[in-house]
Design a protein around this motif. Structure first.
Motif, PDB file in Angstrom:
ATOM      1  N   LYS A 161     -63.880  32.065 -10.422  1.00 47.60           N
ATOM      2  CA  LYS A 161     -62.653  31.351 -10.071  1.00 47.60           C
ATOM      3  C   LYS A 161     -62.259  31.577  -8.617  1.00 47.60           C
ATOM      4  N   GLU A 162     -63.163  31.240  -7.746  1.00 45.94           N
ATOM      5  CA  GLU A 162     -62.915  31.307  -6.310  1.00 45.94           C
ATOM      6  C   GLU A 162     -63.742  30.200  -5.655  1.00 45.94           C
ATOM      7  N   VAL A 163     -63.091  29.299  -4.920  1.00 44.21           N
ATOM      8  CA  VAL A 163     -63.786  28.183  -4.295  1.00 44.21           C
ATOM      9  C   VAL A 163     -63.374  28.049  -2.837  1.00 44.21           C
ATOM     10  N   TRP A 164     -64.271  27.438  -2.069  1.00 45.36           N
ATOM     11  CA  TRP A 164     -63.994  27.119  -0.667  1.00 45.36           C
ATOM     12  C   TRP A 164     -63.910  25.605  -0.559  1.00 45.36           C
ATOM     13  N   PHE A 165     -62.747  25.122  -0.181  1.00 46.59           N
ATOM     14  CA  PHE A 165     -62.470  23.691  -0.098  1.00 46.59           C
ATOM     15  C   PHE A 165     -62.509  23.287   1.365  1.00 46.59           C
ATOM     16  N   PHE A 166     -63.598  22.624   1.792  1.00 48.06           N
ATOM     17  CA  PHE A 166     -63.736  22.150   3.161  1.00 48.06           C
ATOM     18  C   PHE A 166     -63.096  20.762   3.245  1.00 48.06           C
ATOM     19  N   CYS A 167     -62.118  20.619   4.118  1.00 51.54           N
ATOM     20  CA  CYS A 167     -61.280  19.415   4.074  1.00 51.54           C
ATOM     21  C   CYS A 167     -60.748  19.071   5.458  1.00 51.54           C
ATOM     22  N   GLY A 168     -59.975  17.980   5.501  1.00 47.45           N
ATOM     23  CA  GLY A 168     -59.309  17.570   6.725  1.00 47.45           C
ATOM     24  C   GLY A 168     -57.879  18.071   6.770  1.00 47.45           C
ATOM     25  N   ASP A 169     -57.242  17.869   7.901  1.00 46.45           N
ATOM     26  CA  ASP A 169     -55.873  18.367   8.072  1.00 46.45           C
ATOM     27  C   ASP A 169     -54.851  17.535   7.311  1.00 46.45           C
ATOM     28  N   GLN A 170     -55.266  16.394   6.735  1.00 47.05           N
ATOM     29  CA  GLN A 170     -54.344  15.579   5.953  1.00 47.05           C
ATOM     30  C   GLN A 170     -54.834  15.433   4.514  1.00 47.05           C
ATOM     31  N   ARG A 171     -55.470  16.456   3.992  1.00 50.35           N
ATOM     32  CA  ARG A 171     -56.000  16.406   2.648  1.00 50.35           C
ATOM     33  C   ARG A 171     -54.887  16.271   1.618  1.00 50.35           C
ATOM     34  N   ARG A 172     -55.226  15.722   0.443  1.00 53.49           N
ATOM     35  CA  ARG A 172     -54.271  15.519  -0.637  1.00 53.49           C
ATOM     36  C   ARG A 172     -54.061  16.820  -1.418  1.00 53.49           C
ATOM     37  N   VAL A 175     -66.395  22.938  -2.205  1.00 56.78           N
ATOM     38  CA  VAL A 175     -65.831  21.661  -2.625  1.00 56.78           C
ATOM     39  C   VAL A 175     -65.693  20.724  -1.432  1.00 56.78           C
ATOM     40  N   PHE A 176     -66.143  19.470  -1.624  1.00 53.95           N
ATOM     41  CA  PHE A 176     -65.953  18.404  -0.650  1.00 53.95           C
ATOM     42  C   PHE A 176     -65.341  17.197  -1.356  1.00 53.95           C
ATOM     43  N   THR A 177     -64.297  16.616  -0.776  1.00 53.76           N
ATOM     44  CA  THR A 177     -63.759  15.359  -1.288  1.00 53.76           C
ATOM     45  C   THR A 177     -63.780  14.266  -0.229  1.00 53.76           C
ATOM     46  N   SER A 178     -64.474  14.515   0.863  1.00 52.91           N
ATOM     47  CA  SER A 178     -64.534  13.555   1.967  1.00 52.91           C
ATOM     48  C   SER A 178     -65.886  13.626   2.647  1.00 52.91           C
ATOM     49  N   GLN A 179     -66.425  12.470   3.004  1.00 51.19           N
ATOM     50  CA  GLN A 179     -67.678  12.429   3.759  1.00 51.19           C
ATOM     51  C   GLN A 179     -67.515  13.089   5.111  1.00 51.19           C
ATOM     52  N   HIS A 180     -66.309  13.011   5.690  1.00 48.02           N
ATOM     53  CA  HIS A 180     -66.088  13.583   7.021  1.00 48.02           C
ATOM     54  C   HIS A 180     -66.213  15.106   6.991  1.00 48.02           C
ATOM     55  N   ALA A 181     -65.820  15.725   5.888  1.00 45.77           N
ATOM     56  CA  ALA A 181     -65.960  17.176   5.769  1.00 45.77           C
ATOM     57  C   ALA A 181     -67.429  17.557   5.708  1.00 45.77           C
ATOM     58  N   VAL A 182     -68.225  16.791   4.965  1.00 46.77           N
ATOM     59  CA  VAL A 182     -69.665  17.053   4.893  1.00 46.77           C
ATOM     60  C   VAL A 182     -70.285  16.900   6.274  1.00 46.77           C
ATOM     61  N   HIS A 201     -59.714  28.746  -1.124  1.00 49.75           N
ATOM     62  CA  HIS A 201     -59.729  28.949   0.326  1.00 49.75           C
ATOM     63  C   HIS A 201     -59.863  27.572   0.982  1.00 49.75           C
ATOM     64  N   GLU A 202     -58.858  27.134   1.680  1.00 49.23           N
ATOM     65  CA  GLU A 202     -58.913  25.844   2.349  1.00 49.23           C
ATOM     66  C   GLU A 202     -59.373  26.034   3.796  1.00 49.23           C
ATOM     67  N   VAL A 203     -60.455  25.343   4.142  1.00 49.49           N
ATOM     68  CA  VAL A 203     -61.021  25.450   5.493  1.00 49.49           C
ATOM     69  C   VAL A 203     -60.989  24.065   6.124  1.00 49.49           C
ATOM     70  N   ILE A 204     -60.124  23.882   7.116  1.00 54.02           N
ATOM     71  CA  ILE A 204     -60.019  22.584   7.789  1.00 54.02           C
ATOM     72  C   ILE A 204     -61.175  22.431   8.762  1.00 54.02           C
ATOM     73  N   VAL A 205     -62.008  21.415   8.527  1.00 56.63           N
ATOM     74  CA  VAL A 205     -63.188  21.208   9.372  1.00 56.63           C
ATOM     75  C   VAL A 205     -63.118  19.900  10.168  1.00 56.63           C
ATOM     76  N   TYR A 206     -62.111  19.080   9.912  1.00 56.55           N
ATOM     77  CA  TYR A 206     -61.931  17.886  10.741  1.00 56.55           C
ATOM     78  C   TYR A 206     -60.465  17.493  10.752  1.00 56.55           C
ATOM     79  N   ARG A 207     -60.098  16.759  11.773  1.00 57.52           N
ATOM     80  CA  ARG A 207     -58.725  16.277  11.907  1.00 57.52           C
ATOM     81  C   ARG A 207     -58.719  14.750  11.943  1.00 57.52           C
ATOM     82  N   THR A 208     -57.656  14.172  11.422  1.00 55.68           N
ATOM     83  CA  THR A 208     -57.521  12.717  11.359  1.00 55.68           C
ATOM     84  C   THR A 208     -56.416  12.257  12.297  1.00 55.68           C
TER      85      THR A 208
END
Length: 226
Positions: free
Chosen positions: A116-127, A54-61, A142-149
């Protein structure tokens, strides 16, 4: 009769052709980024079991550009530039579902019939909306922080006719040192950003018809020229 000059502000970088387009219509478009993102070191090491991604941000991609171990991914992502980058980096065939917001994307994932198992690649301030909705539906997230804001506030001297915001973090950074004139039109990339603007100003923002940065700037230009 000459077109009256307007001043509008984008709180994030946009392509140079948009600045030129605005200028041809008597509008000065200023670019002042109010946040900075940085990829997390070693973010390229992918979990071996990751399948539903799962991606909800261009920065994570962007943070995962060039990463190995992405074969076989089923990618769920928000639309607009996030989807375009996901297609560019991982291929159209990898896209399993899209939606215009994180909450709507959670609904798409729940209805997709995947494991029912996903990997959510996100930032440290994700919603919170997406992981909360998925967990309530019985998903293991599984939340994986890949960038910081980082916030980069700047006190502005100019008064603007319109201001475009692209994230709640950008809203927070801008209003930490600035206020806006009552007459200024406020624009938001999506409803989550619009909610942050409302909380800060008590005013409703004009929301982009799609979560797309260039589209929002086009809408802002049209607002002052039509």
């Amino acid at each position: 009769m000459s077109i009256p000059r307007r001043y509008i502000l984008s709180t994030a970088d946009v392509p140079a052709p948009l600045i030129i387009e605005a200028a041809t219509k008597g509008i000065q478009l200023d670019i002042v980024p109010f946040i900075r993102t940085e990829a997390v070191e070693r973010a390229g090491e992918m979990p071996e079991r990751a399948r539903n991604v799962v991606f909800t941000s261009q920065h994570a991609v962007e943070a995962l550009t060039g990463s190995g171990g992405t074969d076989g991914w089923k990618i769920f992502c928000t639309s607009g530039v996030t989807r375009r980058l996901a297609v560019e980096y991982f291929g159209e065939a990898a896209i399993a579902g899209t939606a215009d917001s994180a909450a709507a994307l959670a609904t798409v994932i729940i209805g997709a019939g995947v494991e029912k198992e996903v990997w959510f690649f996100c930032g440290d301030q994700r919603r919170e909306e997406l992981p909360t909705l998925l967990r309530e539906a019985g998903f293991r997230v599984h939340e994986v922080i890949v960038y910081r804001t980082a916030l980069t506030p700047l006190k502005l001297e100019r008064t603007y006719d319109g201001i475009a915001f692209f994230s709640p973090s950008g809203v927070e950074s801008f209003f930490s040192v600035n206020s806006v004139e009552t007459a200024a039109a406020l624009f938001a990339i999506g409803r989550t950003t619009a909610t942050a603007i409302l909380a800060r100003t008590g005013r409703a923002a004009i929301v982009s018809s799609k979560p797309d940065k260039e589209l929002l700037i086009h809408q802002m230009i049209a607002h002052f020229t039509l």
